[in-house]
Design a protein around this motif. Sequence first.
Motif, PDB file in Angstrom:
ATOM      1  N   GLY A   5       0.839  -1.181   0.000  1.00 16.52           N
ATOM      2  CA  GLY A   5       0.000   0.000   0.000  1.00 16.52           C
ATOM      3  C   GLY A   5       0.875   1.231   0.000  1.00 16.52           C
ATOM      4  N   LEU A  45      -3.419  10.067  -3.228  1.00 10.79           N
ATOM      5  CA  LEU A  45      -3.029   8.670  -3.060  1.00 10.79           C
ATOM      6  C   LEU A  45      -1.717   8.342  -3.781  1.00 10.79           C
ATOM      7  CD1 LEU A  45      -3.697   5.846  -2.003  1.00 10.79           C
ATOM      8  CD2 LEU A  45      -5.104   5.486  -4.044  1.00 10.79           C
ATOM      9  N   GLN A  84      -7.757   2.781   1.454  1.00  7.49           N
ATOM     10  CA  GLN A  84      -6.950   1.598   1.140  1.00  7.49           C
ATOM     11  C   GLN A  84      -7.411   0.447   2.040  1.00  7.49           C
ATOM     12  OE1 GLN A  84      -2.639   2.165   0.235  1.00  7.49           O
ATOM     13  NE2 GLN A  84      -2.923   4.219   1.097  1.00  7.49           N
TER      14      GLN A  84
END
Length: 243
Positions: A5, A45, A84
């Motif tokens: 992530g 992001l 996420q």
Amino acid sequence: MDMKGRIHSLESCGTVDGPGIRFVVFVQGCPLRCKYCHNPDTWNLKDGREISVEEILKEAKKYRSYMKFSGGGITISGGEPFIQSDFVKEIFKRCKEENIHTAIDTSGYVSLDAAKEVLKYTDLVLLDIKSFNDSVYKDLTGVSNKFTLELAKYLSDINKPVWIRYVLVPGITDNSSDVKNLAEFLSTLENIEKIQILPFHKLGEYKWEKLGYKYELQNITPPSKEDINLIKEIFHQYNLQTE
């Protein structure tokens, strides 16, 4: 395959994001644009750095003795962790295997379907409710509080422990009627352990300037101790504990 992530940063010994000493993971990405956000560099992001679940657990376990001694654990903050959700779920699953307490700090801006899977492995939710007044909420964040309130009700239904976080911004979130309505709503829930009143501050203003964003709250000063106590008293009237 070890899931990866994107994160903004890691904090090894946090003391304000849940009980005890916490290993805090600040994930990248957020759908809200809070006017008082002190980490606007977490919004996108695509920014931040990529990291694997295994790397996070390996780093976190270095502080396991501190967590155990203090009753702490791991907190996922942001940004908005639920952006996420699969990544967060995998971190928490691994934490449960290691018997590490888990907490998530969220705005609640998430569909219940996405939240449910993460919540299976979550011990505590730090739920940020910016305002109970939807018009104020939209002006402050850019989105509605609909999802946040739906999540709050669901968390009560499943009896998941919750700490409510409420940022007190003079002239914006200090309206006594709005606060009373929020307190009344929270008093109907069975799982609220306490309300954390967080005084507005401008420590992140320099980041807005650095990123080229317009900071609209530059003329607002932090609330006084008296202002904070007045808001706390409203929650106390509904038998809600504050800190």
